[in-house]
Design a protein around this motif. Sequence first.
Motif, PDB file in Angstrom:
ATOM      1  N   UNK A 161      -5.978   0.300  -0.014  1.00  0.00           N
ATOM      2  CA  UNK A 161      -6.480   1.504  -0.669  1.00  0.00           C
ATOM      3  C   UNK A 161      -5.342   2.469  -1.016  1.00  0.00           C
ATOM      4  N   UNK A 162      -4.232   2.369  -0.293  1.00  0.00           N
ATOM      5  CA  UNK A 162      -3.103   3.249  -0.561  1.00  0.00           C
ATOM      6  C   UNK A 162      -2.281   2.788  -1.767  1.00  0.00           C
ATOM      7  N   UNK A 163      -2.470   1.549  -2.173  1.00  0.00           N
ATOM      8  CA  UNK A 163      -1.685   1.017  -3.294  1.00  0.00           C
ATOM      9  C   UNK A 163      -2.467   1.262  -4.586  1.00  0.00           C
ATOM     10  N   UNK A 164      -2.195   2.391  -5.216  1.00  0.00           N
ATOM     11  CA  UNK A 164      -2.929   2.756  -6.428  1.00  0.00           C
ATOM     12  C   UNK A 164      -2.010   3.247  -7.542  1.00  0.00           C
ATOM     13  N   UNK A 165      -0.738   2.831  -7.482  1.00  0.00           N
ATOM     14  CA  UNK A 165       0.222   3.188  -8.523  1.00  0.00           C
ATOM     15  C   UNK A 165       1.365   2.179  -8.483  1.00  0.00           C
ATOM     16  N   UNK A 166       2.143   2.154  -9.570  1.00  0.00           N
ATOM     17  CA  UNK A 166       3.271   1.228  -9.596  1.00  0.00           C
ATOM     18  C   UNK A 166       4.300   1.585  -8.521  1.00  0.00           C
ATOM     19  N   UNK A 167       4.581   2.866  -8.348  1.00  0.00           N
ATOM     20  CA  UNK A 167       5.587   3.261  -7.363  1.00  0.00           C
ATOM     21  C   UNK A 167       5.216   2.769  -5.965  1.00  0.00           C
ATOM     22  N   UNK A 168       3.935   2.914  -5.613  1.00  0.00           N
ATOM     23  CA  UNK A 168       3.513   2.462  -4.286  1.00  0.00           C
ATOM     24  C   UNK A 168       3.548   0.939  -4.195  1.00  0.00           C
ATOM     25  N   UNK A 169       3.107   0.270  -5.252  1.00  0.00           N
ATOM     26  CA  UNK A 169       3.139  -1.193  -5.267  1.00  0.00           C
ATOM     27  C   UNK A 169       4.572  -1.694  -5.128  1.00  0.00           C
ATOM     28  N   UNK A 170       5.499  -1.091  -5.857  1.00  0.00           N
ATOM     29  CA  UNK A 170       6.904  -1.494  -5.805  1.00  0.00           C
ATOM     30  C   UNK A 170       7.471  -1.320  -4.396  1.00  0.00           C
ATOM     31  N   UNK A 171       7.175  -0.202  -3.762  1.00  0.00           N
ATOM     32  CA  UNK A 171       7.679   0.041  -2.405  1.00  0.00           C
ATOM     33  C   UNK A 171       7.166  -1.011  -1.433  1.00  0.00           C
ATOM     34  N   UNK A 172       5.878  -1.333  -1.531  1.00  0.00           N
ATOM     35  CA  UNK A 172       5.280  -2.328  -0.645  1.00  0.00           C
ATOM     36  C   UNK A 172       5.846  -3.720  -0.911  1.00  0.00           C
ATOM     37  N   UNK A 173       5.919  -4.085  -2.185  1.00  0.00           N
ATOM     38  CA  UNK A 173       6.384  -5.435  -2.547  1.00  0.00           C
ATOM     39  C   UNK A 173       7.832  -5.646  -2.116  1.00  0.00           C
ATOM     40  N   UNK A 174       8.698  -4.686  -2.382  1.00  0.00           N
ATOM     41  CA  UNK A 174      10.106  -4.861  -2.015  1.00  0.00           C
ATOM     42  C   UNK A 174      10.286  -4.895  -0.506  1.00  0.00           C
ATOM     43  N   UNK A 175       9.460  -4.167   0.220  1.00  0.00           N
ATOM     44  CA  UNK A 175       9.531  -4.217   1.679  1.00  0.00           C
ATOM     45  C   UNK A 175       9.007  -5.567   2.189  1.00  0.00           C
ATOM     46  N   UNK A 176       7.980  -6.083   1.544  1.00  0.00           N
ATOM     47  CA  UNK A 176       7.471  -7.396   1.930  1.00  0.00           C
ATOM     48  C   UNK A 176       8.508  -8.488   1.654  1.00  0.00           C
ATOM     49  N   UNK A 177       9.250  -8.345   0.564  1.00  0.00           N
ATOM     50  CA  UNK A 177      10.316  -9.315   0.272  1.00  0.00           C
ATOM     51  C   UNK A 177      11.360  -9.306   1.381  1.00  0.00           C
ATOM     52  N   UNK A 178      11.701  -8.129   1.851  1.00  0.00           N
ATOM     53  CA  UNK A 178      12.669  -8.025   2.954  1.00  0.00           C
ATOM     54  C   UNK A 178      12.125  -8.654   4.235  1.00  0.00           C
ATOM     55  N   UNK A 179      10.815  -8.691   4.372  1.00  0.00           N
ATOM     56  CA  UNK A 179      10.181  -9.220   5.579  1.00  0.00           C
ATOM     57  C   UNK A 179       9.517 -10.586   5.337  1.00  0.00           C
ATOM     58  N   UNK A 180       9.876 -11.266   4.242  1.00  0.00           N
ATOM     59  CA  UNK A 180       9.147 -12.475   3.849  1.00  0.00           C
ATOM     60  C   UNK A 180       9.221 -13.581   4.899  1.00  0.00           C
TER      61      UNK A 180
END
Length: 468
Positions: A186-205
């Motif tokens: 529910x917190x992911x509702x913009x590109x900026x938030x999506x980008x922050x989450x995705x790049x952090x997930x990549x670091x933790x893949x």
Amino acid sequence: MKKILSAALATALSLSMTGCNTASSSSGQSSNQSSGTSSAGGSSVSQPANTAKGGKIYYLNFKPEIAGIYDEIAQTYQDETGVEVTVVTAASGAYEQTLKSEIAKAEPPTIFQINGPKGYAAWKDYCADLKDTQLYQHLTDKSLAITDGEGVYGIPYVVEGYGIIYNDAIMQKYFAMEGAKAASMEEINSFDKLKAVVEDMTAKKDALGISGVFASTSLQPGEDWRWQTHLANIPLYYEFQANQIDLTGDATGEITFQHGEQFKNIFDLYLNNSTTDPKLLGSRQVADSMAEFALGQCAMVQNGNWAWSQISDVEGNVVKEEDIHFLPVYTGMEGEENQGLAIGTENFLAINKTVPEDQQKLAEDFLFWLYSSDKGKDYITNRLGFIAPFDTFSEEEKPTDPLAREVLDWMGREGVQTIPWNFTIFPSQTFKDDFGAALLQYAQGSKTWEDVSGTVISRWKEESAMAQ
């Protein structure tokens, strides 16, 4: 657009992907309409009598991924009516080329598909007037049909939606990690938030057990429609809206690609956080991407509701139905917090007016059977997963697959801005192919983004001029 589509689905229709049948046209005896009725959608629906003693129809199918189901439909209909339905399926990305070849044959398609108003303009010499057909009479919102003057020449047979499909099991695992950039979807509702989450997930893949956040960005020629059509639709929708462009007029002959940077935002996010090195994407197909998602190798993939069959049919699929959901494609547009999925249709049924009238009648009867009989509707809802915009479907006949339910859920959300499918006005397949080729070169590092933008703007103008 949202109001139109919501109305079209108010009777709980059935959901898609997009596909069509083909049947080989020959002389045949037209079936008569019975006086029997079926209680579908709360209305009385007369059914074609099963008295045909032969005849053939040829249905040219648009979607390779559902070809097998249409073969089953054809056999069921032949067993029930005696009418032979031949289904021919065009290769991915080659429908227009295939139609040009098939329509010129001695036994051309009886039923084919057109892609919106531009598709009708290209094939109007072959499109029969369908305003008196039973299928059109039961179309929930007749404004969705392709019309010309008083005539009706294309009937939409499915409404679809697309966005970013995600595996909630992987997302919940990420949200539980220390330092996660969000606590819920529910917190992911913009590109900026999506980008922050995705790049952090990549670091933790590695800890997440994935090869990348996104599935492969398939850029093999003919397999790049998710980007040069579906993804491109979003920034171009905002451009048309901002400039109040009449999509039926000449103003669509040129674009400025003014939101090209927003396209680049999400495209770069896909490229830089996926399972595959960008230089290898020229060999990747959509099926590869869907298999990666189904096998749990990634958390997200851009695609439409039609993808459920591609996911569930993968041997070794680990994604549970309750874990598959949609997220809008955020690109960085102002106010996108209220943006929903891209929902619409580019699939319109047409009947070939150049074949004998008795064959046209057989085609009408077959299509009405498919969208009104119990057997036909079962195929539409439960096998094809279509959201069909006809009042022949009752409340109990809603689609059951998870992505179909997601589209219906997003359509019903208050305050959400659905993105309509404006790519039906894209000037040509050649434009799309050139756009896709430029994207591949960009991904491989041989073109700059300025080169891509220049290709989009110039090729749109050139192809629009040629179409006129």
